[in-house]
Design an enzyme around this catalytic site. Structure first.
Site, short mmCIF file in Angstrom:
data_model
loop_
_atom_site.label_atom_id
_atom_site.label_comp_id
_atom_site.label_asym_id
_atom_site.label_seq_id
_atom_site.Cartn_x
_atom_site.Cartn_y
_atom_site.Cartn_z
CB CYS A 1 1.40 7.78 -9.22
SG CYS A 1 2.40 9.00 -10.06
N GLY B 1 -2.04 11.66 -5.44
CA GLY B 1 -1.59 12.52 -6.53
C GLY B 1 -2.69 13.45 -6.97
CG ASN C 1 2.84 4.24 -6.93
OD1 ASN C 1 2.46 3.56 -5.99
ND2 ASN C 1 3.50 5.36 -6.74
N GLY C 2 5.88 4.88 -8.71
CA GLY C 2 7.26 4.59 -8.32
C GLY C 2 8.22 5.45 -9.10
CB CYS D 1 7.87 2.77 0.75
SG CYS D 1 7.82 4.49 1.30
CE1 TYR E 1 1.55 13.81 4.99
CE2 TYR E 1 2.31 13.00 2.87
CZ TYR E 1 1.65 13.95 3.62
OH TYR E 1 1.10 15.03 2.99
CB SER F 1 -0.75 12.48 7.95
OG SER F 1 -0.02 13.66 7.96
CB CYS G 1 12.72 9.21 -1.30
SG CYS G 1 11.89 7.78 -2.03
CB CYS H 1 12.78 1.02 1.67
SG CYS H 1 13.81 2.44 1.25
CB CYS I 1 14.12 8.93 3.53
SG CYS I 1 12.76 7.99 4.21
S1 SF4 Z 1 13.61 6.26 0.95
FE1 SF4 Z 1 11.99 6.59 2.48
S2 SF4 Z 1 10.27 7.40 1.29
FE2 SF4 Z 1 11.70 6.46 -0.17
S3 SF4 Z 1 10.98 4.35 -0.46
FE3 SF4 Z 1 12.49 4.32 1.18
S4 SF4 Z 1 11.30 4.55 3.08
FE4 SF4 Z 1 10.01 5.18 1.38
#
Ligand code: SF4
Length: 480
Positions: free
Chosen positions: A17, A43, A118-119, A254, A260, A301, A400, A451, A454
């Protein structure tokens, strides 16, 4: 051989989103349309706009691209009002259907409200169960709808300013836009997982977007980011900021937005996306050098990272893969042979460029690997002598839960596989990934502000009970 375009959706990496809102102009819905159009990459399943005329809300949402959902007449004559919020959606909770299109427009004791999100809320299943046990009926299967039920809770309705009380119950990733008849409110979760920015048009109208590229589209200026844990209220008297009390011991922006998702023209978390990707490519060239005739991006990308790789390594940059811009979302049949055909439909490889050459391909990430395998096969078929795949992020080994639609661990190519096994699967001469340290060194903020779950498996917002995309789907009734 003809390819059926309706059976199976490519399951790679999808964002949940994009948001856009504006206050104080009679052309609100038309400007939101432009803001959404500029963020279509966030999206493509559905789009919606809700408007306020100061007394009531009115909205329209539909399945498909922004240009398919709205007509100029609808924007001019039906979605009239001085304020509007809009949403483009890719589903990460709740399937792709109209009842889940946003903004969600609901009526409660205090009047109408529209919400765009969004999230991903990681405690939505638990909250929804509690509410359903008290007789609440939900009209969608998204996590977002729980927010409206929290808003309508009698103890919250009594409050002079209910939003901070509502937000304290939410866990996970949420950048939100609320539209009430008399105000718009923009919210960002305390971890700052998804982006959200505040802007101003040359005419002095305040606006909010997921990405700054939406401001460029309407000639607005980015004023600042909405801060993690901040609520920004926009109304007749201007902009008012307050923070809500929710625990977040550290930030968790993120990184994948930079790798990407985001538009290269956007500035995310205080840094231009193209520049960040270019730095990733440079770092990758330092970490995983290779002898080759040229560096080529995997559209689109991988382009900025490929440029960085070429500049750092001194190897020429070349374009040899032409994307078919009219394919849009890729639908592919199950099975590798059919996937190979679908990739051939989406990407044209220029044999004159690659035939007999040693090629470095720069890809932003590899998720399942099946589509990448098809792309590598197509390159080989076009005559590439050596293929060296360079990936501008580390191997993705964990799902994720914060708003990116990655498959479960076992479906990820890097789960329980060595890099050599991945090379074997992808049928290339060499594969190398950017290290996590290398990736974080390309970011502007301290490494701890991001974060990386992943890649690292470290979920800063603890996941008690993993929710699947279809947690709320029951499929026990249908309306026609
Ligand atoms: S897990 Fe990966 S894709 Fe998800 S918020 Fe964290 S860095 Fe982003």
């Amino acid at each position: 051989m003809p390819v059926s375009l309706e059976l199976f959706e490519e399951y790679e990496k999808k964002e949940k989103c994009g948001l856009f809102g504006i206050w104080g102009t009679s052309e609100a819905s038309q400007i939101v349309y432009q803001g959404l159009f500029a963020q279509q990459h966030r999206g493509q399943e559905s789009a919606g706009i809700a408007v306020s005329d100061g007394a009531a809300l009115n909205g329209h949402a539909g399945m498909g691209l922004v240009s398919q959902v709205f007509t100029p007449r609808m924007l001019r004559e039906e979605l009239t009002g001085h304020a509007a919020i809009g949403h483009v959606r890719y589903s990460t909770t709740g399937s792709s259907k109209l009842c889940n299109a946003q903004p969600l427009l609901r009526q409660y004791l205090m009047g109408p409200v529209a919400v765009a999100h969004n999230g991903n809320l990681i405690n939505a299943a638990l909250l929804r169960k509690q509410y359903e046990e008290h007789g609440h009926i939900f009209q969608s299967t998204t996590d977002t709808e729980i927010i409206v039920h929290l808003l309508a809770k009698p103890t919250h309705v009594e409050k002079h300013d209910p939003l901070p009380h509502v937000l304290k119950h939410l866990q996970g990733a949420y950048s939100l836009l609320f539209l009430f008849p008399n105000r718009m409110e923009a919210v960002r979760d305390p971890w700052g997982i998804r982006p959200l920015v505040l802007g101003k048009t040359p005419q002095g109208h305040w606006c909010v977007a997921s990405e700054t590229c939406a401001f460029d589209a309407i000639d607005a200026t980015c004023v600042r980011e909405i801060e993690p844990g901040e609520i920004v209220r926009i109304d007749e008297s201007g902009v008012h900021s307050r923070h809500f009390d929710a625990p977040a011991p550290e930030l968790a922006h993120c990184v994948f937005e930079h790798v990407y998702f985001a538009n290269p023209a956007s500035n995310i978390f205080g840094q231009n996306v193209h520049r960040a990707r270019e730095r990733m490519g440079r770092q990758l060239a330092r970490e995983a050098p290779v002898k080759a005739d040229f560096v080529m991006p995997m559209p689109d990308s991988g382009r900025s990272a490929a440029l960085g790789f070429a500049n750092e390594s001194g190897i020429a940059f070349e374009e040899g893969i032409v994307p078919n811009r009219f394919v849009g979302r890729t639908f592919i049949l199950p099975g590798q042979a059919a996937r190979d055909r679908a990739v051939a439909l989406k990407l044209n490889i220029i044999p004159d460029v690659v035939d007999g050459k040693r090629v470095v391909i720069v890809e932003d990430s590899v998720v399942r690997g099946t589509t990448t395998q098809s792309k590598m096969r197509a390159l080989r078929k076009a005559g590439a002598k050596e293929i060296h795949l360079r990936v501008s992020c580390p191997p993705i080994r964990h799902p994720c839960f914060y708003g990116i639609d990655f498959p479960t661990s076992t479906e990820l190519i890097a789960h329980n596989r060595t890099v050599e096994q991945i090379r074997d699967f992808l049928e290339v001469d060499s594969v190398a990934y950017l290290s996590l340290e290398g990736l974080l060194s390309c970011m502007k903020l301290p490494a701890n502000d991001y974060c990386t779950a992943c890649w690292s498996g470290r979920y800063k917002v603890p996941i008690d009970q993993p929710q699947s995309k279809f947690s709320f789907e029951r499929d026990q009734m249908k309306m026609f």
